[in-house]
Motif scaffolding. Structure first.
Motif, mmCIF file in Angstrom:
data_model
loop_
_atom_site.group_PDB
_atom_site.id
_atom_site.type_symbol
_atom_site.label_atom_id
_atom_site.label_comp_id
_atom_site.label_asym_id
_atom_site.label_seq_id
_atom_site.Cartn_x
_atom_site.Cartn_y
_atom_site.Cartn_z
ATOM 1 N N ALA A 9 0.849 -1.197 0.000
ATOM 2 C CA ALA A 9 0.000 0.000 0.000
ATOM 3 C C ALA A 9 0.885 1.249 0.000
ATOM 4 O O ALA A 9 1.911 1.296 0.668
ATOM 5 N N LEU A 10 0.458 2.241 -0.759
ATOM 6 C CA LEU A 10 1.161 3.523 -0.796
ATOM 7 C C LEU A 10 0.121 4.638 -0.725
ATOM 8 O O LEU A 10 -0.286 5.191 -1.754
ATOM 9 N N PRO A 11 -0.339 4.972 0.471
ATOM 10 C CA PRO A 11 -1.290 6.078 0.598
ATOM 11 C C PRO A 11 -0.724 7.342 -0.053
ATOM 12 O O PRO A 11 0.435 7.695 0.186
ATOM 13 N N ALA A 12 -1.520 7.982 -0.880
ATOM 14 C CA ALA A 12 -1.154 9.148 -1.683
ATOM 15 C C ALA A 12 0.180 9.795 -1.328
ATOM 16 O O ALA A 12 0.278 10.553 -0.360
ATOM 17 N N GLU B 224 -4.533 4.568 8.442
ATOM 18 C CA GLU B 224 -5.563 3.652 7.926
ATOM 19 C C GLU B 224 -4.927 2.430 7.275
ATOM 20 O O GLU B 224 -5.433 1.305 7.405
ATOM 21 N N ALA B 225 -3.824 2.634 6.560
ATOM 22 C CA ALA B 225 -3.155 1.513 5.897
ATOM 23 C C ALA B 225 -2.565 0.542 6.916
ATOM 24 O O ALA B 225 -2.614 -0.683 6.729
ATOM 25 N N LEU B 226 -2.020 1.064 8.015
ATOM 26 C CA LEU B 226 -1.508 0.186 9.065
ATOM 27 C C LEU B 226 -2.630 -0.668 9.640
ATOM 28 O O LEU B 226 -2.452 -1.870 9.891
ATOM 29 N N GLY B 227 -3.781 -0.059 9.822
ATOM 30 C CA GLY B 227 -4.922 -0.822 10.320
ATOM 31 C C GLY B 227 -5.372 -1.886 9.338
ATOM 32 O O GLY B 227 -5.743 -3.004 9.745
ATOM 33 N N ALA B 228 -5.334 -1.562 8.038
ATOM 34 C CA ALA B 228 -5.746 -2.530 7.022
ATOM 35 C C ALA B 228 -4.796 -3.718 6.974
ATOM 36 O O ALA B 228 -5.225 -4.877 6.900
ATOM 37 N N VAL B 229 -3.487 -3.449 7.006
ATOM 38 C CA VAL B 229 -2.512 -4.544 6.974
ATOM 39 C C VAL B 229 -2.632 -5.395 8.233
ATOM 40 O O VAL B 229 -2.568 -6.633 8.183
ATOM 41 N N GLY C 264 -6.056 1.435 -4.912
ATOM 42 C CA GLY C 264 -7.026 1.191 -3.857
ATOM 43 C C GLY C 264 -6.470 1.342 -2.458
ATOM 44 O O GLY C 264 -7.124 0.936 -1.480
ATOM 45 N N SER C 265 -5.260 1.919 -2.328
ATOM 46 C CA SER C 265 -4.664 2.105 -0.999
ATOM 47 C C SER C 265 -5.525 3.016 -0.134
ATOM 48 O O SER C 265 -6.168 3.942 -0.637
ATOM 49 N N PRO C 266 -5.554 2.786 1.169
ATOM 50 C CA PRO C 266 -6.232 3.723 2.074
ATOM 51 C C PRO C 266 -5.644 5.117 1.932
ATOM 52 O O PRO C 266 -4.523 5.297 1.442
ATOM 53 N N GLY C 267 -6.379 6.100 2.404
ATOM 54 C CA GLY C 267 -5.957 7.479 2.219
ATOM 55 C C GLY C 267 -4.814 7.920 3.098
ATOM 56 O O GLY C 267 -4.084 8.847 2.757
ATOM 57 N N THR C 268 -4.632 7.297 4.269
ATOM 58 C CA THR C 268 -3.570 7.698 5.185
ATOM 59 C C THR C 268 -2.772 6.482 5.628
ATOM 60 O O THR C 268 -3.240 5.336 5.522
ATOM 61 N N VAL C 269 -1.564 6.743 6.134
ATOM 62 C CA VAL C 269 -0.725 5.652 6.628
ATOM 63 C C VAL C 269 -1.373 4.991 7.841
ATOM 64 O O VAL C 269 -1.307 3.769 8.006
#
Length: 397
Positions: A202-205, A258-263, A251-256
């Motif tokens: 994932a690479l949030p914007a 959020e991405a940490l939570g997704a992973v 489709g990456s989450p918008g923030t890091v």
């Protein structure tokens, strides 16, 4: 014949002592008066400070701080306040405003909404020079003096404990290998897990998240022998790498956060996103529940091969019409205090790295690897060029 001896009386004429005595008494009185006046002034100033009034009253220094460091800077401010700082006869009170860097940059360049963000700040502390460079480009008059780093935090690849175990069975990947790994449908096969499928990163914007932006820089630099400049970004190799990264990160989450939570929420590494580049301090806050996102499974931070991208947390005094002389000087003095050992201890305890203090807090998933090869910061023009290339890739260019 008899001799007559004439007795001569010698008359001694001395200097009168009373003028000397009088002069000495006057000198003692004057010294006593000056000493009493100075001591009285010191006591008055101390009493004013302790009373919280001071001769000119109280002045508030407001600092907009990235959420990653807001709690730590608030603790540093409390430590400084305990010393009763006085600037131009004003008692100084520090107010920390947690504001993400993108929001702060837009507000500083387009208009500060006090109703939504609070009072305007006299200093800014984002997580990366990427932001202060943009402010200097968009609004040079807002920059009070050169930004100076108060702490650092390397970018690690955050993965689940299960994924970390698989990655460590072989040579951990280099930054330059992420594009091919992330875009391949069977990336996990390289690490002995063909059933896991794609190793999606994932690479949030990147334009809004320094961890993502710095990760892209590290990928391009590592693929080009550690060098990164406008010519590198314009090359075909860089274009291919950015396209592959953008494809795998779709489709990456918008923030890091959020991405940490997704992973962390994935039951298997091959389900959804397997990894996300994150600042070490943000991973620490996630793993210890300090990021406000709720308790989640701790993730493991891996240092990839190649130069390590590092966020530098610059402190920037602002030159603004709403900052009076006392606030402007207080912003400088607080920056000086951030170099003091007491301040550095607080920053280190909050998961940041500081010079002169190698202590690190205990946290699951983190072993605080040494930064032997930090990635040199890129210039503002190259960073902007990468942003443009990423925008083109995500829009199908």
């Amino acid at each position: 014949m008899g001799r007559h001896r004439t007795l001569r009386t010698r008359v001694r004429r001395g200097i009168a002592r009373w003028p000397i005595v009088v002069t000495g008494l006057v000198a003692v009185l004057l010294l006593g008066w000056f000493g009493w006046t100075w001591l009285g002034g010191q006591l008055d100033r101390r009493a004013s400070a302790e009373a919280g009034t001071c001769a000119e009253g109280q002045a508030t220094l407001r600092i907009a701080v990235t959420p990653s460091a807001a709690d730590a800077i608030r603790d540093v401010a409390q430590e400084w306040s305990g010393q009763r700082p006085i600037v131009y006869d004003h008692c100084i009170r520090v107010e920390v405003q947690p504001i993400d860097a993108r929001t702060a940059l837009d507000a500083l360049t387009q208009g500060w909404d006090e109703g939504r963000l609070g009072s305007r700040p006299q200093a800014w502390l984002p997580d990366s020079t990427l932001w202060t460079n943009q402010l200097a480009q968009r609004s040079p008059a807002a920059v009070g003096s050169s930004a100076r780093s108060v702490a650092t935090s390397p970018v690690l690849l955050a993965v689940s404990e299960q994924a970390a175990g698989a990655l460590r069975t072989a040579t951990p990947p280099r930054w330059a290998e992420l594009p091919a790994l992330s875009s391949a449908p069977d990336g996990w096969a390289r690490y002995g897990q063909p059933g896991w499928g794609a190793l999606r990163v994932a690479l949030p914007a990147p334009p809004a998240n320094p961890a993502s932006a710095l990760a892209v820089q590290a990928v391009l630099a590592d693929a080009n022998g550690g060098q990164l400049g406008p010519d590198t970004v314009a090359g075909q190799q860089a274009g291919t790498a950015i396209s592959q990264l953008a494809s795998g990160a779709a489709g990456s989450p918008g923030t890091v956060t959020e991405a940490l939570g997704a992973v962390a929420g994935n039951q298997l590494p091959g389900t959804g996103f397997s990894a996300v580049p994150a600042l070490e301090v943000d991973l620490y806050r996630h793993n210890t529940g300090k990021d406000g996102a709720g308790a989640g499974a701790p993730l493991t931070g891996l240092a990839l091969g190649g130069a390590t991208p590092v966020a530098d947390f610059p402190y920037l005094p602002l030159s603004a019409q709403w900052a009076n002389e006392a606030q402007a000087r207080a912003a400088q003095k607080f920056r000086e205090f951030l170099d003091e050992p007491a301040a550095r201890r607080i920053l280190a305890a909050a998961g940041l790295r500081v010079s002169g203090d190698a202590a690190h807090p205990t946290a699951p998933g983190l072993d605080w690897p040494a930064q032997d090869q930090p990635l040199p910061p890129v210039d503002a023009a190259t960073a902007e060029q990468i942003t443009g290339a990423w925008a083109g890739a995500t829009q199908g260019g």
